[in-house]
Scaffold this active site. Structure first.
Site: not given
Ligand code: ZN
Ligand code: ZN
Length: 401
Positions: A68, A126-127, A166
């Site tokens: 997205d 995802e956002e 990490r």
């Molecule tokens: Zn983002």
């Molecule tokens: Zn992103």
């Protein structure tokens, strides 16, 4: 390469699509994966795509790219800038899709060299949209093979050609909170007849800043941001209500609960102090858990990245307060996962900004209207890292079993 990756990336960049509306992007990913010989399923969790390459017995390796774009108006001036006003791939998810397709092609080409199953996941939203969970809820791990590991990568403004990683907690948990404050509207000239929600909101916003400053231990970590504040329509009208949108970030579950409880206490108390006629509404609107990189999985994956890029280009990073829903895949499947950052910034520009202490000013971050990764070595690096990581896990299988 049969896929022309630079052209594909430019096309995706020029044609961004918002969360759950990634139809053209998903169709393109599906088409390419199918042409490479993958078994492709579309429409998983909305616009998600799953592409499988079954190559004998062995581990199932989940490789994820999100698709997205953001409601940002692009100002890069690039020849392949967004053709859709107010929409931009400002977080690099166009690069993620390109990297994963490049990796799928290399893995298919070199299939005689590995055993197992490649499970590519092209994720919507995802956002803030919870696209990873949407795919899980749509039967990702019932309709498709259960993975042994989940791997993902994100484009960031580190020098191109380098990777940041990490083990353990890498990205913060996020919570979104919507607050509605109720006052009593009236004429702007007669405040004594009203309960002014603008003043109530202003006092609330300031008091909320004391949570991190005064209530959370200095060695703990949290962020409380009021990202949106809305009230009123004209200078001479006192509005009836005000709305605040908050973003909360944390790593420790106890800190997270303490911050959310303090928000509720302060919002209610400020409404009471203002003489609000009705209690405020406080609604938690979802969020993402901490992104946790399994230690052993990270060691194994990072060793492979070091072999691919040279160990001096694979750099341990501090945790970041940004959030990601990639962690939902490993969590839902009950398997280890590893997520790393891939640089997309011109190394010389980065070094110059670092010398003058202007990294935050001169190097556009993700979500900036000026976010413009250099094509190379960014493209090559992200394909190499994904292939190397996948091969590390596929090669470790036992093809004979
Ligand atoms: Zn983002
Ligand atoms: Zn992103």
């Amino acid at each position: 390469m049969t896929i022309e990756l630079a052209g594909l990336y430019k096309h995706l960049h020029a044609n961004p699509e918002l969360a759950y509306a990634e139809r053209e992007t998903a169709a393109l990913a599906a088409k390419h994966a199918r042409e490479l010989g993958y078994e492709v399923t579309e429409g998983v969790g909305g616009t998600g795509v799953v592409a499988l390459l079954r190559n004998g017995p062995g581990p199932v390796v989940l490789l994820r790219a999100d698709m997205d774009a953001l409601p940002v108006h692009e100002e890069t001036g690039l020849g392949y800038a967004s053709t859709r006003p107010g929409l931009m791939h400002a977080c690099g998810h166009d690069m993620h899709v390109t990297w994963l397709l490049g990796a799928l092609e290399e893995l298919a080409e070199h299939a005689p060299g590995w055993n197992g199953t490649v499970m590519a996941v092209f994720q919507p939203a995802e956002e803030n949209g919870g696209g990873a969970q949407a795919m899980v809820d749509d039967g990702l791990f019932e309709r498709f093979p259960m993975p042994s590991v989940a791997l993902g990568q994100h484009l960031v403004n580190l020098p191109a050609g380098t990777v940041g990683y990490r083990a353990g907690n890498f990205m913060a948990a996020s919570d979104a909170v919507r607050v509605k404050l109720f006052g009593r509207g009236g004429h702007g000239s007669r405040p004594e007849t009203t309960v002014d929600p603008v003043v109530m909101a202003a006092a609330t916003v300031l008091r909320l800043q004391t949570i991190v400053a005064r209530e959370i231990g200095p060695l703990d970590t949290a962020v409380v941001t009021v990202g949106s504040m809305h009230a009123g329509s004209a200078a001479n009208i006192i509005a009836p209500d005000a709305e605040l949108l908050l973003s909360v970030r944390s790593f420790n579950p106890a800190v997270r609960e303490a911050v959310l409880a303090s928000i509720e206490r302060i919002v209610k108390a400020e409404a009471l102090a203002s003489g609000a006629p009705v209690e405020p509404q406080i609604v938690r609107e979802g969020g993402y858990p901490v992104l946790h990189n399994d230690s052993a999985a990270t060691a194994k994956t990072v060793a492979a990245l070091g072999r691919a890029l040279g160990t001096r280009n694979v750099i341990e990073r501090q945790p970041v307060m940004g959030s990601e829903d990639f962690g939902n895949f490993g969590r839902a499947a009950g398997v280890p996962s590893c997520f790393w950052f891939v640089g997309g910034c011109d190394p010389q520009a980065f070094a110059a900004a670092a010398v003058t202490g202007r990294l935050d000013i001169d190097i556009p971050s993700n979500h900036s209207p000026h976010f413009a990764p250099v094509l190379e070595p960014t493209l090559r690096t992200g394909v190499d890292t994904m292939v190397a990581a996948a091969r590390a896990w596929l090669a470790d299988g036992n093809p004979a079993s």
